[in-house]
Motif scaffolding. Structure first.
Motif, PDB file in Angstrom:
ATOM      1  N   LYS A   5       0.863  -1.186   0.000  1.00  0.00           N
ATOM      2  CA  LYS A   5       0.000   0.000   0.000  1.00  0.00           C
ATOM      3  C   LYS A   5       0.896   1.232   0.000  1.00  0.00           C
ATOM      4  O   LYS A   5       1.901   1.275   0.707  1.00  0.00           O
ATOM      5  CB  LYS A   5      -0.878   0.051   1.244  1.00  0.00           C
ATOM      6  CG  LYS A   5      -1.917  -1.036   1.322  1.00  0.00           C
ATOM      7  CD  LYS A   5      -2.763  -0.868   2.581  1.00  0.00           C
ATOM      8  CE  LYS A   5      -3.810  -1.947   2.685  1.00  0.00           C
ATOM      9  NZ  LYS A   5      -4.657  -1.756   3.874  1.00  0.00           N
ATOM     10  N   TYR A   7       0.416   5.246   0.681  1.00  0.00           N
ATOM     11  CA  TYR A   7      -0.404   6.385   1.093  1.00  0.00           C
ATOM     12  C   TYR A   7       0.243   7.632   0.529  1.00  0.00           C
ATOM     13  O   TYR A   7       1.439   7.871   0.725  1.00  0.00           O
ATOM     14  CB  TYR A   7      -0.483   6.470   2.623  1.00  0.00           C
ATOM     15  CG  TYR A   7      -1.216   5.306   3.238  1.00  0.00           C
ATOM     16  CD1 TYR A   7      -2.585   5.382   3.492  1.00  0.00           C
ATOM     17  CD2 TYR A   7      -0.554   4.138   3.551  1.00  0.00           C
ATOM     18  CE1 TYR A   7      -3.269   4.306   4.048  1.00  0.00           C
ATOM     19  CE2 TYR A   7      -1.223   3.056   4.108  1.00  0.00           C
ATOM     20  CZ  TYR A   7      -2.578   3.149   4.351  1.00  0.00           C
ATOM     21  OH  TYR A   7      -3.267   2.077   4.899  1.00  0.00           O
ATOM     22  N   LEU A  32      -3.447   4.909  -2.130  1.00  0.00           N
ATOM     23  CA  LEU A  32      -4.449   5.473  -1.229  1.00  0.00           C
ATOM     24  C   LEU A  32      -4.174   6.962  -1.051  1.00  0.00           C
ATOM     25  O   LEU A  32      -3.205   7.358  -0.401  1.00  0.00           O
ATOM     26  CB  LEU A  32      -4.398   4.748   0.121  1.00  0.00           C
ATOM     27  CG  LEU A  32      -4.669   3.251   0.018  1.00  0.00           C
ATOM     28  CD1 LEU A  32      -4.107   2.513   1.207  1.00  0.00           C
ATOM     29  CD2 LEU A  32      -6.147   3.013  -0.121  1.00  0.00           C
ATOM     30  N   ILE A  34      -4.831  10.233   0.632  1.00  0.00           N
ATOM     31  CA  ILE A  34      -5.417  10.620   1.924  1.00  0.00           C
ATOM     32  C   ILE A  34      -6.201  11.924   1.863  1.00  0.00           C
ATOM     33  O   ILE A  34      -6.949  12.227   2.789  1.00  0.00           O
ATOM     34  CB  ILE A  34      -4.348  10.683   3.031  1.00  0.00           C
ATOM     35  CG1 ILE A  34      -3.309  11.768   2.759  1.00  0.00           C
ATOM     36  CG2 ILE A  34      -3.699   9.318   3.217  1.00  0.00           C
ATOM     37  CD1 ILE A  34      -2.443  12.110   3.946  1.00  0.00           C
ATOM     38  N   ALA A  40      -8.854   6.154   4.292  1.00  0.00           N
ATOM     39  CA  ALA A  40      -7.415   5.908   4.125  1.00  0.00           C
ATOM     40  C   ALA A  40      -6.611   6.809   5.052  1.00  0.00           C
ATOM     41  O   ALA A  40      -5.617   6.374   5.648  1.00  0.00           O
ATOM     42  CB  ALA A  40      -6.995   6.128   2.670  1.00  0.00           C
ATOM     43  N   ARG A  41      -7.041   8.054   5.198  1.00  0.00           N
ATOM     44  CA  ARG A  41      -6.351   8.989   6.107  1.00  0.00           C
ATOM     45  C   ARG A  41      -6.418   8.484   7.546  1.00  0.00           C
ATOM     46  O   ARG A  41      -5.417   8.466   8.266  1.00  0.00           O
ATOM     47  CB  ARG A  41      -6.971  10.380   6.001  1.00  0.00           C
ATOM     48  CG  ARG A  41      -6.289  11.404   6.862  1.00  0.00           C
ATOM     49  CD  ARG A  41      -6.914  12.798   6.633  1.00  0.00           C
ATOM     50  NE  ARG A  41      -6.275  13.771   7.467  1.00  0.00           N
ATOM     51  CZ  ARG A  41      -6.647  14.066   8.708  1.00  0.00           C
ATOM     52  NH1 ARG A  41      -7.687  13.455   9.250  1.00  0.00           N
ATOM     53  NH2 ARG A  41      -6.008  14.970   9.414  1.00  0.00           N
ATOM     54  N   LEU A  44      -4.144   5.490   7.945  1.00  0.00           N
ATOM     55  CA  LEU A  44      -2.749   5.923   7.985  1.00  0.00           C
ATOM     56  C   LEU A  44      -2.365   6.375   9.392  1.00  0.00           C
ATOM     57  O   LEU A  44      -1.345   5.956   9.935  1.00  0.00           O
ATOM     58  CB  LEU A  44      -2.528   7.064   6.984  1.00  0.00           C
ATOM     59  CG  LEU A  44      -1.149   7.717   6.984  1.00  0.00           C
ATOM     60  CD1 LEU A  44      -0.106   6.759   6.443  1.00  0.00           C
ATOM     61  CD2 LEU A  44      -1.176   8.997   6.171  1.00  0.00           C
ATOM     62  N   THR A  53       3.207  11.664   4.172  1.00  0.00           N
ATOM     63  CA  THR A  53       3.293  10.885   2.947  1.00  0.00           C
ATOM     64  C   THR A  53       4.641  11.160   2.305  1.00  0.00           C
ATOM     65  O   THR A  53       5.208  12.233   2.512  1.00  0.00           O
ATOM     66  CB  THR A  53       2.171  11.262   1.957  1.00  0.00           C
ATOM     67  OG1 THR A  53       2.249  12.653   1.661  1.00  0.00           O
ATOM     68  CG2 THR A  53       0.806  10.914   2.512  1.00  0.00           C
TER      69      THR A  53
END
Length: 84
Positions: A5, A7, A32, A34, A40-41, A44, A53
């Motif tokens: 993944k 981010y 993903l 964010i 997703a945020r 994370l 990120t």
């Protein structure tokens, strides 16, 4: 195949570098964003303990920022494996 993944967010030059690096090596990953994806945020921050990120998660191993040696180790990459 590893579960990868990435981010990311808009206007993140290091994120673009990681995407290009993955593409060069033929790495399949989930992207993903964010800024566009609140879930997703939250993932994370709450699950991976990161607030920046790029953050890369490879089979549950969290890498905040781009640590090429660690990424290469976890994905078994080397410069000789670059995809055309």
């Amino acid at each position: 195949m590893k579960n990868v993944k990435l981010y990311t967010q808009p206007a993140c030059p290091p994120c673009e570098f990681v995407k290009n690096y993955f593409q060069m090596h033929g790495v399949k990953y989930d992207l993903l964003n964010i800024k566009e994806n609140q879930a997703a945020r939250n993932e994370l921050i709450n699950e991976h303990g990161s607030m920046s990120t790029p953050t890369i998660v490879i089979d549950g191993e969290v890498i905040i920022g781009f640590e090429q040696e660690r990424v290469d180790e976890l994905l078994d990459l080397s410069s000789s494996k670059i995809k055309d």
